[in-house]
Write a protein that holds these residues in place. Sequence first.
Motif, PDB file in Angstrom:
ATOM      1  N   PHE A 117       0.837  -1.209   0.000  1.00 49.08           N
ATOM      2  CA  PHE A 117       0.000   0.000   0.000  1.00 49.08           C
ATOM      3  C   PHE A 117       0.869   1.255   0.000  1.00 49.08           C
ATOM      4  CE2 PHE A 117      -2.070   3.443   2.314  1.00 49.08           C
ATOM      5  CZ  PHE A 117      -3.247   3.596   1.582  1.00 49.08           C
ATOM      6  N   ILE A 118       1.921   1.266   0.805  1.00 47.12           N
ATOM      7  CA  ILE A 118       2.828   2.420   0.870  1.00 47.12           C
ATOM      8  C   ILE A 118       3.491   2.657  -0.490  1.00 47.12           C
ATOM      9  CG2 ILE A 118       4.968   3.302   1.890  1.00 47.12           C
ATOM     10  CD1 ILE A 118       4.173   1.809   4.468  1.00 47.12           C
ATOM     11  N   LEU A 119       3.973   1.580  -1.113  1.00 47.15           N
ATOM     12  CA  LEU A 119       4.625   1.706  -2.418  1.00 47.15           C
ATOM     13  C   LEU A 119       3.635   2.165  -3.480  1.00 47.15           C
ATOM     14  CD1 LEU A 119       6.929  -1.465  -2.428  1.00 47.15           C
ATOM     15  CD2 LEU A 119       7.505   0.892  -1.803  1.00 47.15           C
ATOM     16  N   PHE A 162      -0.262  -8.198  -7.278  1.00 49.82           N
ATOM     17  CA  PHE A 162      -0.455  -7.088  -8.218  1.00 49.82           C
ATOM     18  C   PHE A 162      -1.883  -6.573  -8.141  1.00 49.82           C
ATOM     19  CE2 PHE A 162      -1.327  -5.166 -12.349  1.00 49.82           C
ATOM     20  CZ  PHE A 162      -0.253  -4.285 -12.447  1.00 49.82           C
ATOM     21  N   TYR A 163      -2.830  -7.493  -7.950  1.00 49.58           N
ATOM     22  CA  TYR A 163      -4.225  -7.081  -7.782  1.00 49.58           C
ATOM     23  C   TYR A 163      -4.352  -6.182  -6.555  1.00 49.58           C
ATOM     24  CZ  TYR A 163      -9.132  -7.392  -6.390  1.00 49.58           C
ATOM     25  OH  TYR A 163     -10.399  -7.083  -5.979  1.00 49.58           O
ATOM     26  N   TRP A 164      -3.743  -6.555  -5.436  1.00 52.83           N
ATOM     27  CA  TRP A 164      -3.795  -5.746  -4.227  1.00 52.83           C
ATOM     28  C   TRP A 164      -3.118  -4.386  -4.447  1.00 52.83           C
ATOM     29  CZ3 TRP A 164      -6.189  -4.750   0.010  1.00 52.83           C
ATOM     30  CH2 TRP A 164      -5.557  -4.048   1.038  1.00 52.83           C
ATOM     31  N   TYR A 165      -1.997  -4.407  -5.156  1.00 50.48           N
ATOM     32  CA  TYR A 165      -1.283  -3.168  -5.466  1.00 50.48           C
ATOM     33  C   TYR A 165      -2.185  -2.238  -6.270  1.00 50.48           C
ATOM     34  CZ  TYR A 165       2.600  -0.182  -6.999  1.00 50.48           C
ATOM     35  OH  TYR A 165       3.436   0.884  -7.237  1.00 50.48           O
ATOM     36  N   PHE A 166      -2.872  -2.767  -7.264  1.00 54.36           N
ATOM     37  CA  PHE A 166      -3.761  -1.968  -8.101  1.00 54.36           C
ATOM     38  C   PHE A 166      -4.929  -1.418  -7.289  1.00 54.36           C
ATOM     39  CE2 PHE A 166      -7.564  -1.724 -10.810  1.00 54.36           C
ATOM     40  CZ  PHE A 166      -7.133  -0.796 -11.737  1.00 54.36           C
ATOM     41  N   VAL A 167      -5.524  -2.278  -6.441  1.00 58.03           N
ATOM     42  CA  VAL A 167      -6.644  -1.844  -5.600  1.00 58.03           C
ATOM     43  C   VAL A 167      -6.223  -0.697  -4.683  1.00 58.03           C
ATOM     44  CG1 VAL A 167      -8.136  -2.567  -3.684  1.00 58.03           C
ATOM     45  CG2 VAL A 167      -7.891  -4.031  -5.691  1.00 58.03           C
TER      46      VAL A 167
END
Length: 202
Positions: A56-58, A178-183
Amino acid sequence: MKQSMSSTLDRAALVLGILFFLGVMIEDYRNLLGQVMDHLLGWLPQTGLSFPVILFILAAITGLYASLVQKYTMDWDFMRRQQEKMRALQANMKAAQLAGDQAKVQSLQTEQMKMVSEQGKMMQMQFKPMLYIGIISIPLFMWIYFYIHNSGGINMTFPFWGTHSITEMVLGPILYWFYWYFVCSLPVSQIIRKALDIGSMS
């Protein structure tokens, strides 16, 4: 002098962005970049933060950087004018076709062809920020790949989906991490863009 230096830095950044985009296709390059980034970001997991929070931070960092790049490298006034011209042209074309005015249709088609070069300028304007954004986002992604590969397995619990390894596929080639990163990045980016008034085409 300042303009020359700015132009030189601009070209250097674009070249670096291109190298990053092309380099990710080479496995040794990906591993090397991940190792280099680990010297800069390897301390994050040691803070006690869970990996989803680190992602989330990134994602927030990438969203902020990408928004600032788009704000200062794209001519939004030009893009708004082009969109307005295209809308007006399409409306006039539709009206001329309904009225059966072939002379008007041909005139508008000629005008439409003249706009092709301006559309090319818009595409170039949109492509340039991608290279700048890649300077930050690609190294971050390579570190994520490096860390996951060397972590021995990381699981995440998703609402309604249960617990999954972040290296499993959600759909097609899309991995859970990657899905979590996008969300995470999508709402953060929208908030930043709204705050900075970026990309409003209305």
